[in-house]
Design a protein around this motif. Structure first.
Motif, PDB file in Angstrom:
ATOM      1  N   GLY A  58      52.316   7.097 -21.611  1.00 56.84           N
ATOM      2  CA  GLY A  58      53.513   7.150 -20.794  1.00 56.84           C
ATOM      3  C   GLY A  58      53.448   8.115 -19.629  1.00 56.84           C
ATOM      4  N   LEU A  59      54.295   7.853 -18.600  1.00 58.43           N
ATOM      5  CA  LEU A  59      54.426   8.642 -17.385  1.00 58.43           C
ATOM      6  C   LEU A  59      53.156   8.668 -16.561  1.00 58.43           C
ATOM      7  CD1 LEU A  59      56.645  11.697 -18.390  1.00 58.43           C
ATOM      8  CD2 LEU A  59      57.302   9.526 -17.388  1.00 58.43           C
ATOM      9  N   VAL A  60      52.368   7.648 -16.664  1.00 58.22           N
ATOM     10  CA  VAL A  60      51.246   7.430 -15.754  1.00 58.22           C
ATOM     11  C   VAL A  60      51.237   5.956 -15.393  1.00 58.22           C
ATOM     12  CG1 VAL A  60      49.805   9.284 -16.661  1.00 58.22           C
ATOM     13  CG2 VAL A  60      49.635   7.027 -17.680  1.00 58.22           C
ATOM     14  N   ARG A  61      50.610   5.646 -14.261  1.00 60.55           N
ATOM     15  CA  ARG A  61      50.469   4.254 -13.839  1.00 60.55           C
ATOM     16  C   ARG A  61      48.983   3.941 -13.795  1.00 60.55           C
ATOM     17  NH1 ARG A  61      54.780   1.826 -11.473  1.00 60.55           N
ATOM     18  NH2 ARG A  61      53.399   0.383 -10.444  1.00 60.55           N
ATOM     19  N   ASP A  62      48.601   2.745 -14.269  1.00 63.10           N
ATOM     20  CA  ASP A  62      47.187   2.416 -14.201  1.00 63.10           C
ATOM     21  C   ASP A  62      46.797   1.881 -12.827  1.00 63.10           C
ATOM     22  OD1 ASP A  62      48.549   0.070 -14.517  1.00 63.10           O
ATOM     23  OD2 ASP A  62      47.432  -0.628 -16.258  1.00 63.10           O
ATOM     24  N   SER A  63      47.656   1.079 -12.219  1.00 59.43           N
ATOM     25  CA  SER A  63      47.356   0.555 -10.888  1.00 59.43           C
ATOM     26  C   SER A  63      48.616  -0.073 -10.321  1.00 59.43           C
ATOM     27  CB  SER A  63      46.234  -0.483 -10.946  1.00 59.43           C
ATOM     28  OG  SER A  63      46.640  -1.608 -11.713  1.00 59.43           O
ATOM     29  N   TYR A  64      48.595  -0.304  -9.022  1.00 57.15           N
ATOM     30  CA  TYR A  64      49.692  -1.008  -8.376  1.00 57.15           C
ATOM     31  C   TYR A  64      49.141  -1.730  -7.162  1.00 57.15           C
ATOM     32  CZ  TYR A  64      49.659   3.415  -5.766  1.00 57.15           C
ATOM     33  OH  TYR A  64      49.270   4.521  -5.064  1.00 57.15           O
ATOM     34  N   ALA A  65      49.841  -2.770  -6.746  1.00 61.69           N
ATOM     35  CA  ALA A  65      49.371  -3.603  -5.643  1.00 61.69           C
ATOM     36  C   ALA A  65      50.404  -3.629  -4.535  1.00 61.69           C
ATOM     37  CB  ALA A  65      49.092  -5.024  -6.139  1.00 61.69           C
ATOM     38  N   VAL A  66      49.918  -3.588  -3.289  1.00 55.34           N
ATOM     39  CA  VAL A  66      50.746  -3.764  -2.106  1.00 55.34           C
ATOM     40  C   VAL A  66      50.068  -4.834  -1.266  1.00 55.34           C
ATOM     41  CG1 VAL A  66      51.715  -2.698  -0.054  1.00 55.34           C
ATOM     42  CG2 VAL A  66      51.497  -1.367  -2.153  1.00 55.34           C
ATOM     43  N   GLY A  67      50.658  -6.028  -1.236  1.00 50.26           N
ATOM     44  CA  GLY A  67      50.011  -7.126  -0.545  1.00 50.26           C
ATOM     45  C   GLY A  67      48.664  -7.410  -1.183  1.00 50.26           C
ATOM     46  N   ALA A  68      47.617  -7.401  -0.361  1.00 51.02           N
ATOM     47  CA  ALA A  68      46.265  -7.674  -0.859  1.00 51.02           C
ATOM     48  C   ALA A  68      45.574  -6.407  -1.353  1.00 51.02           C
ATOM     49  CB  ALA A  68      45.421  -8.316   0.241  1.00 51.02           C
ATOM     50  N   SER A 158      60.334   0.565   6.803  1.00 48.77           N
ATOM     51  CA  SER A 158      60.331  -0.890   6.630  1.00 48.77           C
ATOM     52  C   SER A 158      59.194  -1.291   5.709  1.00 48.77           C
ATOM     53  CB  SER A 158      60.168  -1.598   7.983  1.00 48.77           C
ATOM     54  OG  SER A 158      58.861  -1.380   8.495  1.00 48.77           O
ATOM     55  N   LEU A 159      59.277  -2.529   5.194  1.00 48.84           N
ATOM     56  CA  LEU A 159      58.174  -3.059   4.391  1.00 48.84           C
ATOM     57  C   LEU A 159      56.915  -3.212   5.219  1.00 48.84           C
ATOM     58  CD1 LEU A 159      59.877  -5.796   2.172  1.00 48.84           C
ATOM     59  CD2 LEU A 159      58.763  -3.715   1.374  1.00 48.84           C
ATOM     60  N   ASP A 160      57.056  -3.580   6.478  1.00 48.42           N
ATOM     61  CA  ASP A 160      55.888  -3.705   7.351  1.00 48.42           C
ATOM     62  C   ASP A 160      55.188  -2.353   7.502  1.00 48.42           C
ATOM     63  OD1 ASP A 160      56.304  -6.396   7.714  1.00 48.42           O
ATOM     64  OD2 ASP A 160      57.340  -6.172   9.640  1.00 48.42           O
ATOM     65  N   ALA A 161      55.963  -1.297   7.687  1.00 46.22           N
ATOM     66  CA  ALA A 161      55.383   0.039   7.809  1.00 46.22           C
ATOM     67  C   ALA A 161      54.702   0.448   6.507  1.00 46.22           C
ATOM     68  CB  ALA A 161      56.464   1.041   8.188  1.00 46.22           C
ATOM     69  N   LEU A 162      55.302   0.080   5.373  1.00 42.65           N
ATOM     70  CA  LEU A 162      54.700   0.391   4.083  1.00 42.65           C
ATOM     71  C   LEU A 162      53.368  -0.334   3.922  1.00 42.65           C
ATOM     72  CD1 LEU A 162      54.925   1.711   1.266  1.00 42.65           C
ATOM     73  CD2 LEU A 162      56.130  -0.343   0.511  1.00 42.65           C
ATOM     74  N   SER A 163      53.320  -1.613   4.307  1.00 45.54           N
ATOM     75  CA  SER A 163      52.081  -2.378   4.198  1.00 45.54           C
ATOM     76  C   SER A 163      51.003  -1.790   5.094  1.00 45.54           C
ATOM     77  CB  SER A 163      52.335  -3.841   4.564  1.00 45.54           C
ATOM     78  OG  SER A 163      53.223  -4.440   3.646  1.00 45.54           O
ATOM     79  N   LEU A 164      51.383  -1.353   6.301  1.00 47.02           N
ATOM     80  CA  LEU A 164      50.422  -0.744   7.215  1.00 47.02           C
ATOM     81  C   LEU A 164      49.906   0.568   6.634  1.00 47.02           C
ATOM     82  CD1 LEU A 164      49.049  -0.926   9.979  1.00 47.02           C
ATOM     83  CD2 LEU A 164      50.992   0.328  10.939  1.00 47.02           C
ATOM     84  N   TYR A 165      50.813   1.352   6.055  1.00 46.44           N
ATOM     85  CA  TYR A 165      50.407   2.599   5.404  1.00 46.44           C
ATOM     86  C   TYR A 165      49.459   2.313   4.242  1.00 46.44           C
ATOM     87  CZ  TYR A 165      50.883   6.845   2.550  1.00 46.44           C
ATOM     88  OH  TYR A 165      50.628   7.971   1.793  1.00 46.44           O
ATOM     89  N   ALA A 166      49.773   1.282   3.461  1.00 46.55           N
ATOM     90  CA  ALA A 166      48.947   0.936   2.302  1.00 46.55           C
ATOM     91  C   ALA A 166      47.542   0.542   2.719  1.00 46.55           C
ATOM     92  CB  ALA A 166      49.595  -0.202   1.515  1.00 46.55           C
ATOM     93  N   SER A 167      47.408  -0.093   3.875  1.00 46.33           N
ATOM     94  CA  SER A 167      46.098  -0.565   4.309  1.00 46.33           C
ATOM     95  C   SER A 167      45.127   0.583   4.551  1.00 46.33           C
ATOM     96  CB  SER A 167      46.234  -1.392   5.591  1.00 46.33           C
ATOM     97  OG  SER A 167      46.651  -0.581   6.683  1.00 46.33           O
ATOM     98  N   GLY A 168      45.670   1.781   4.788  1.00 48.12           N
ATOM     99  CA  GLY A 168      44.794   2.931   4.992  1.00 48.12           C
ATOM    100  C   GLY A 168      44.967   4.015   3.965  1.00 48.12           C
ATOM    101  N   ALA A 169      45.873   3.816   3.006  1.00 53.66           N
ATOM    102  CA  ALA A 169      46.183   4.881   2.051  1.00 53.66           C
ATOM    103  C   ALA A 169      44.983   5.251   1.199  1.00 53.66           C
ATOM    104  CB  ALA A 169      47.348   4.466   1.149  1.00 53.66           C
ATOM    105  N   HIS A 170      44.135   4.274   0.858  1.00 53.06           N
ATOM    106  CA  HIS A 170      43.006   4.588  -0.006  1.00 53.06           C
ATOM    107  C   HIS A 170      41.960   5.429   0.711  1.00 53.06           C
ATOM    108  CE1 HIS A 170      41.934   0.998   2.241  1.00 53.06           C
ATOM    109  NE2 HIS A 170      40.667   1.119   1.870  1.00 53.06           N
ATOM    110  N   TYR A 171      42.004   5.455   2.045  1.00 61.45           N
ATOM    111  CA  TYR A 171      41.077   6.288   2.790  1.00 61.45           C
ATOM    112  C   TYR A 171      41.534   7.737   2.864  1.00 61.45           C
ATOM    113  CZ  TYR A 171      39.044   1.901   4.424  1.00 61.45           C
ATOM    114  OH  TYR A 171      38.464   0.670   4.490  1.00 61.45           O
ATOM    115  N   VAL A 172      42.854   7.948   2.762  1.00 59.54           N
ATOM    116  CA  VAL A 172      43.381   9.299   2.982  1.00 59.54           C
ATOM    117  C   VAL A 172      44.003   9.919   1.746  1.00 59.54           C
ATOM    118  CG1 VAL A 172      43.829   8.814   5.408  1.00 59.54           C
ATOM    119  CG2 VAL A 172      45.641   8.411   3.725  1.00 59.54           C
ATOM    120  N   SER A 173      44.044   9.185   0.618  1.00 59.89           N
ATOM    121  CA  SER A 173      44.752   9.693  -0.564  1.00 59.89           C
ATOM    122  C   SER A 173      44.123  10.974  -1.107  1.00 59.89           C
ATOM    123  CB  SER A 173      44.792   8.621  -1.655  1.00 59.89           C
ATOM    124  OG  SER A 173      43.486   8.247  -2.029  1.00 59.89           O
TER     125      SER A 173
END
Length: 320
Positions: A58-68, A158-173
């Protein structure tokens, strides 16, 4: 009789144990909290891996998806990797389904309740499925991902801004930006930005434990969408003036069952691998078990008319 164990980073004061028949199977169910200690959680996981039929974490997430894009939580992956024998689940997929189900149930039952709401998500990445559902009812969405992930005083609008952020989030996390401003001052500034956004919102989507440090100024009059509200926190929400809580975790067998524990019970009862249970399977099980989402009024029943949309004085910057 199958043995189901939930090991949570939450409070040990909320531990419980019961035996029941669920989906045609006899189960003994135990919940262990570790008060935020990952070391204690690791010890419990290794201990119960020897005898439990299924383990929920509990209180952890294994994974999540944003678009692709798909993201894996490293802490969750490390804790799941400690389990060598028993099937293990964090209940992430079930939790997403339960929250969406609870929101749609509330929207219908309370008559277009979320129309024109100003909704703040602590994490849009972790609640992308729910954000898409909420976008059917309101365009006023705000996501605190850059603020809480990177410490940047920036929110997505916006959702569009979230998707754009997600597209690069794995590079900066894993990247920590250089600190021109002292760290303590930056932390105070980011907290100020979050508090201001909370004050402007009418609906807040956040894990229940992440609201512990906020009070009347941020939470009074708000609707909170979360999972796993227990009696202790319901009392705290009363003191903080929370108007309504929409909770995806059902009350069953005398206890609030978080997604990880409920999913572990489903895995034990069906005998399926957690990854082999489809969304339609979950929906059928929810219906068969007679589960109900919870709408909780900590301070008593109230009602807000969402049709008359008035801009809050603090919301000019974010909700326009």
């Amino acid at each position: 009789m199958k043995k189901v164990v939930s090991i949570s980073l939450g409070a040990s004061s909320q531990d419980f144990e019961f035996t029941t028949r669920f989906l045609g199977q006899r189960l003994t169910v135990r919940r262990f909290g570790t008060d935020g200690s990952t070391a204690k959680a690791a010890r419990l996981i290794k201990h119960w891996d020897k005898s439990a039929d299924v383990i929920g974490i509990g209180l952890v997430r294994d994974s999540y998806a944003v678009g692709a894009h798909r993201f894996v939580d490293k802490e969750a992956a490390q804790m799941k990797a400690l389990v060598a024998r028993a099937p293990v689940t964090t209940g992430t997929r079930l939790g997403e389904i339960l929250l969406e189900w609870a929101v749609r149930h509330t929207q219908i039952r309370l008559g277009n309740y979320f129309d024109n709401s100003r909704v703040l998500f602590f994490s849009g990445l972790a609640n992308y499925k729910l954000a898409n559902t909420m976008a059917e009812y309101t365009a006023n969405l705000l996501f605190a991902d850059p603020l809480l992930q990177l410490g940047l005083p920036k929110l997505l609008t916006s959702l569009d801004a979230l998707s754009l952020y997600a597209s690069g989030a794995h590079y900066v996390s894993d990247w920590v930006p250089p600190r021109i401003i002292p760290e303590d001052l930056m932390r105070q500034w980011t907290r100020f930005v979050l508090r201001r956004a909370m004050a402007a919102a009418t609906v807040i989507v956040a894990p229940v434990h992440e609201l512990d440090d906020f009070g009347l100024e941020e939470l009074a009059g708000k609707t909170v969408i979360t999972s796993g509200l227990n009696g202790e926190r319901a009392g705290q929400f009363t003191e903080k003036g929370v108007m309504m809580v929409v909770d995806g975790s059902p009350m069953m067998f005398g206890h609030v069952l978080g997604p990880n524990l409920l999913d572990a019970m489903i895995v034990a009862a069906t005998g399926k691998n957690p990854d082999d249970i489809l969304e339609d399977d979950y929906l059928a099980i929810i219906s068969e078990a007679g589960m109900q989402p919870r709408i909780v009024y900590p301070g008593g029943v109230k009602r807000i008319n969402r049709f008359a949309f008035v801009i809050h004085p603090l919301s000019q910057e974010y909700f326009k």
